[in-house]
Each structure stands twice: as C-alpha cells, then as structure tokens.
Design an enzyme around this catalytic site. Structure first.
Site, PDB file in Angstrom:
ATOM      1  N   HIS A 146      23.766  14.023  63.200  1.00  0.00           N
ATOM      2  CA  HIS A 146      24.553  13.654  63.852  1.00  0.00           C
ATOM      3  C   HIS A 146      23.995  12.381  64.118  1.00  0.00           C
ATOM      4  O   HIS A 146      22.749  12.256  64.398  1.00  0.00           O
ATOM      5  CB  HIS A 146      23.691  14.676  65.385  1.00  0.00           C
ATOM      6  CG  HIS A 146      23.994  14.504  66.472  1.00  0.00           C
ATOM      7  ND1 HIS A 146      23.434  15.276  67.491  1.00  0.00           N
ATOM      8  CD2 HIS A 146      24.569  13.634  66.643  1.00  0.00           C
ATOM      9  CE1 HIS A 146      23.674  15.236  68.741  1.00  0.00           C
ATOM     10  NE2 HIS A 146      24.466  14.118  68.345  1.00  0.00           N
ATOM     11  N   HIS A 198      28.108  18.737  71.618  1.00  0.00           N
ATOM     12  CA  HIS A 198      26.971  17.926  72.417  1.00  0.00           C
ATOM     13  C   HIS A 198      26.609  18.846  74.282  1.00  0.00           C
ATOM     14  O   HIS A 198      27.848  19.049  74.739  1.00  0.00           O
ATOM     15  CB  HIS A 198      26.763  16.898  73.096  1.00  0.00           C
ATOM     16  CG  HIS A 198      27.009  15.679  71.522  1.00  0.00           C
ATOM     17  ND1 HIS A 198      27.751  15.480  70.778  1.00  0.00           N
ATOM     18  CD2 HIS A 198      26.412  14.307  71.430  1.00  0.00           C
ATOM     19  CE1 HIS A 198      27.806  14.607  70.484  1.00  0.00           C
ATOM     20  NE2 HIS A 198      26.565  14.010  70.365  1.00  0.00           N
ATOM     21  N   GLU A 220      21.994  18.245  76.907  1.00  0.00           N
ATOM     22  CA  GLU A 220      21.501  17.055  77.029  1.00  0.00           C
ATOM     23  C   GLU A 220      20.551  16.400  77.772  1.00  0.00           C
ATOM     24  O   GLU A 220      19.018  16.102  78.173  1.00  0.00           O
ATOM     25  CB  GLU A 220      22.341  16.409  76.269  1.00  0.00           C
ATOM     26  CG  GLU A 220      21.394  14.836  76.010  1.00  0.00           C
ATOM     27  CD  GLU A 220      22.966  13.950  75.613  1.00  0.00           C
ATOM     28  OE1 GLU A 220      24.357  14.348  75.536  1.00  0.00           O
ATOM     29  OE2 GLU A 220      22.511  12.699  75.209  1.00  0.00           O
TER      30      GLU A 220
END
Ligand code: ADE
Ligand code: ZN
Length: 345
Positions: A19, A200, A203
C-alpha cells in the site's frame, strides 16, 4: 536487541509493500519534472516542499497531493517515477511492491492514459533489469467519480494489464459522502477481467466501521486498505478474521493526517492480537517524510515489538500480496534463508 541492531534488522529483512501511492512523488523528482516541463510548483526546493506538506485532515492532504502531480506530463516523467520506486525498493530491501495510481484524480486531463502507461511499463521493466526487483501496480478508482466513468475506466485499464503489471483495481480519495457501493459495477467488471480487488475504507473517524462494511459487502474486496476504524466494531473484526481478509495498515500516514494523535493510539497491533492478518505500509512516504522501514521502527519503539513480531508482519506482506503461489513460495524461501543467516541455530 539494542535499538541500532533492530534498525538494521528492519532495514535488511527482505519484505514486500502492498500500500503506497505512485502519485506521491518525491519532491526532488517533482522539481526536476517541473523544470523540464516549465510548470510551477508551490515550492522551489525540498525544504519548501516539506514545509508545505502539512495537513489537518484527509481532504487537505488530497488537495495538495493532486497539486504536486501537476508537473508530470511526459512518458519520461512517469518512467522516472517508476524507476525511483525501484531505487527506493533497493534501499529499503523491498523485493516486491504493489503500487497504486489514481489516474482520474491526479493525472487525467493533463496526460493521456497511454502516455502514463508507456512510461510506467518502461520504468517497471528497468526496475527488474537494473535491480532485479518486482514492481507491480494497482489502478485505484477515485471514489468521487461517477459509476459510469469508473466502469469505463476498468475496461480502459484492462488493455494495459499485462504490459504494465496491473494486478488489481482499488478505490481511494475522499470517503466521507462517497459510499463504496456506488462503484459496485466497476468492481464486478474488474473481477470478471481477472483483477484482484481492494478499497481504501474506514480511514478517518467519520468514515467509521460502516465504511469497511461497505467495501466488504458491496465490493467483495480481497484486501482492505486502511480499515483501522474496524477496531470500533467487534462484529466487523470477527468478520475480517473469519473470512481472513488482509488489512494494509499505514500507521504513520494516519497520524500525519490527524486520524490519531500518536502511533500509540493506532490499532494495528490490537487488530493483529485479535486475529486479523495485518500488514505495515507507508502510503505516501514523501508527504509524511517516513518510509516503510520508519513505519516498522515506530511500531517497534511504541509497542516494544521484537524480531519475531517483525518477521511475522513481513511474512504477512508476502502471503497477502497478489503474487502467484509459486512466487509466494519463492519470496518466503528468500525470507527464511535470510532469517537463517541472521540467526543461525
Ligand atoms: N490517496 C493517497 N493517499 C490516500 C489516503 N491516505 N486515503 C485516501 N486516498 C489516498
Ligand atoms: Zn493509501
């Protein structure tokens, strides 16, 4: 083990990174492209860049992230970006890297997709020839684009799959207000075309565990990028553990954009202890002035990790990669050989 020895251990252990973003270009390279292409940046030297790289949250980070790439125009620019990724891999002993790029957010409108892909393909070949290292890509979809556009993009990118080494389709950029499920057709199409899938999600605090549930349920992802907010939902943690969905976590990134006050608040080790398969990653190293080895080192210092913990996290970086079974066997053999040399007996 003394701190200096642990530092050396982290630097030298052969590892993978799953990542990080190609669009996070080191300032030296941006300044060179800016000069060559007669384009202005909001900074004129590396110190100025570091001063400018301060973020209150993801939104501010993303705005600056897109400004920096504005100097990349030619195939040579992208070739150099890919080659620099390889040089950095060599320096950190990263033997495999799966790097994301977000064409719609950071490049479209300035550069033809074909120009960018040709540069990356050439750079990637050079990384293999010059350094003997494996560089692959993941084509991320900017969440804020329309579902029609993301579906079309998946078909466009598929034409470059083999030449550029694009193994997966991902999802990134602003999460809050942009649910993952909007792009379910693009992800279903990507699956049909043989891509791995990641997103994603979860987060920032406001994205919550729901952001992770959306990616898991609506997109059927193979990997969760970030997903740190899962720590707030026991049912979700159980789901991640039972279905063995790997997480690519980025501790320093989350602290840098103010998701957590300090590394001590980051849930990476708690998630590991609860049975999740976690990996450690850098996300956007030039923006946070912290590379992959810095992320490992900060975890060691904060959570008092030992070499066995590091070795297990590194092992995960290979087993959770999109490598073939044969490649994974070879990477793990290289890791075991290295461990035997470092610690005979
Ligand atoms: N693009 C680059 N870094 C990102 C991050 N941390 N979150 C979402 N999109 C990104
Ligand atoms: Zn990221």
């Amino acid at each position: 083990m003394p701190a200096d020895d642990i530092k050396q251990f982290i630097r030298e252990i052969p590892k993978a990174e799953l990542h990080m973003h190609l669009d996070s270009v080191p300032p030296e390279l941006l300044l060179r492209s800016a000069r060559r292409n007669n384009v202005e940046l909001p900074f004129s030297d590396v110190e100025g860049a570091i001063e400018w790289y301060r973020f209150n949250d993801l939104e501010e980070f993303l705005q600056k992230w897109m400004v920096t790439t504005s100097v990349l125009v030619t195939e040579t620019d992208y070739y150099e970006v890919a080659l620099e990724l390889g040089r950095d891999m060599q320096q950190q002993n990263i033997i495999r890297r799966e790097v994301m790029f977000t064409y719609a957010a950071a490049h479209e409108g300035r550069v033809e997709l074909d120009t960018m892909m040709k540069g990356l393909a050439r750079g990637r070949r050079q990384v293999k020839e010059e350094f003997g290292l494996d560089l692959y890509f993941i084509a991320d979809i900017d969440r804020t684009i329309s579902p029609e556009r993301s579906l079309k993009y998946v078909d466009e990118i598929a034409a470059y799959k083999d030449e550029v080494g694009i193994l997966g389709i991902g999802l990134d950029c602003q999460e809050i207000g942009y649910p993952a499920g909007v792009h379910r057709d693009a992800f279903a199409r990507a699956r049909e075309l043989g891509f791995y899938l990641s997103a994603h999600c979860g987060e920032e605090y406001a994205a919550g565990p729901e952001g992770v549930w959306d990616a898991v349920n609506d997109l059927n992802v193979d990997r969760i990028d970030h997903g740190n907010q899962a720590i707030r939902d026991n049912e979700l943690i159980n789901h991640i553990v039972e279905n063995d969905i790997p997480m690519t976590l980025c501790p320093i990134s989350n602290v840098s954009i103010n998701v957590y006050e300090s590394i001590a608040d980051h849930p990476v080790i708690e998630l590991r202890n609860r049975g999740a398969t976690v990996t450690v990653n850098s996300d956007d190293p030039p923006f946070f002035q912290a590379d992959l080895n810095d992320n490992y080192m900060q975890l060691v210092e904060t959570f008092n990790l030992g070499v066995d913990d590091i070795t297990q996290l590194v092992r995960n970086s290979f087993t959770c990669s999109y490598a073939t079974d044969e490649e994974k066997t070879a990477y793990l053999a290289a890791l075991d050989d290295w461990c035997r040399v470092v610690n005979p007996g």
